[in-house]
Design an enzyme around this catalytic site. Structure first.
Site, PDB file in Angstrom:
ATOM      1  N   ALA A  94       2.530   1.761  -3.407  1.00 48.46           N
ATOM      2  CA  ALA A  94       1.595   2.253  -4.425  1.00 48.46           C
ATOM      3  C   ALA A  94       1.277   3.722  -4.218  1.00 48.46           C
ATOM      4  CB  ALA A  94       0.313   1.425  -4.392  1.00 48.46           C
ATOM      5  N   TYR A 134       0.839  -1.206   0.000  1.00 45.02           N
ATOM      6  CA  TYR A 134       0.000   0.000   0.000  1.00 45.02           C
ATOM      7  C   TYR A 134       0.870   1.251   0.000  1.00 45.02           C
ATOM      8  CZ  TYR A 134      -3.691   3.217   1.557  1.00 45.02           C
ATOM      9  OH  TYR A 134      -4.582   4.258   1.666  1.00 45.02           O
TER      10      TYR A 134
END
Length: 255
Positions: free
Chosen positions: A166, A163
């Protein structure tokens, strides 16, 4: 007045909000629509998205639902094409759709499949949506693209390597695209939310939520409405001299 609505601020403007069916996305849709925009809720959840659209339509707002999987380029192309037909164009794109993953530490993952899925939604999704709307914005010499990053992009968080990667990569995309399209009257910015009281955190035990609040200097979690105010500012005409920046709305968490 807190989170004051400015009637007519987005009159005549058209917007797409991905992940707009609930949480921060729903709050963004609601603010844009209440301030005059025609808004597409672009979401993978048809039942939730249709219900949200119907609720706002009952209040007289110009809100419509389009199903999309932002990780699928063809799905994105169909959604944007339908939005352009329905609204006559796209002035504003809020890339809000995102997923977190199962919160395992990096070395406890058996393979990188889950990281690839997180990248597909959180990074390549905004890239695909931006690529699809930009020809329309360039033709109209106007556009606002607002990407949903996270405090995790710059601070990191235990168990969120995919996460965080990204959301950090999304910042690089934001900065570079902002330079490329500024000459066309298009701005590209990002919001970096801190821990916010939405359904995404509903699976977190109460004692852990209390720890997150205690970690935040203001002493509480953020609200979806507070986050929406930041997105709506960056989507506005007033933000025309603001591009390639990150607006942190995190209660001072990195301090």
């Amino acid at each position: 007045m807190k989170n004051q609505i400015i009637p007519g601020r987005f009159e005549g403007r058209s917007a797409i909000v991905t992940g707009g069916a609930q949480g921060i996305g729903e709050a963004i849709v609601t603010r844009l629509a209440r301030e005059g925009a025609s808004v597409i809720i672009a979401d993978i959840q048809p039942e939730v998205g249709e219900a949200t659209a119907a609720k706002l339509q009952a209040d007289g707002l110009k809100v419509f639902f389009e199903q999309v999987n932002v990780a699928d380029d063809d799905s994105v192309a169909r959604m944007v094409g339908s939005a352009v037909t329905r609204l006559g164009g796209v002035d504003i794109l809020v890339n809000n759709a995102g997923i977190t993953g199962n919160e395992k530490t990096f070395m406890k993952m058996n393979d990188l499949a889950e990281h690839r899925k997180i990248m597909a939604v959180n990074l390549f999704g905004p890239m695909a949506c931006s690529h699809a709307v930009l020809p329309h914005m360039i033709e109209n010499k106007y556009g606002r693209i607002v990407n949903a990053s996270s405090v995790v992009a710059t601070k990191g968080n235990f168990g969120q390597t995919g996460y965080g990667a990204a959301k950090a990569a999304l910042l690089g995309f934001t900065f570079s695209l902002a330079k490329e399209v500024a000459k066309h009257g298009i701005t590209v910015n990002a919001v970096a939310p801190g821990f916010t009281d939405t359904k995404m955190l509903s699976v977190v035990p109460q004692e852990n939520l209390a720890k997150l609040a205690a970690m935040t200097p203001v002493g509480r979690l953020g609200t979806a409405e507070e986050l929406a105010a930041a997105y709506v500012y960056l989507a506005s005409e007033e933000a025309g001299f603001t591009t390639g920046t990150v607006l942190a709305v995190d209660g001072g968490l990195p301090l």
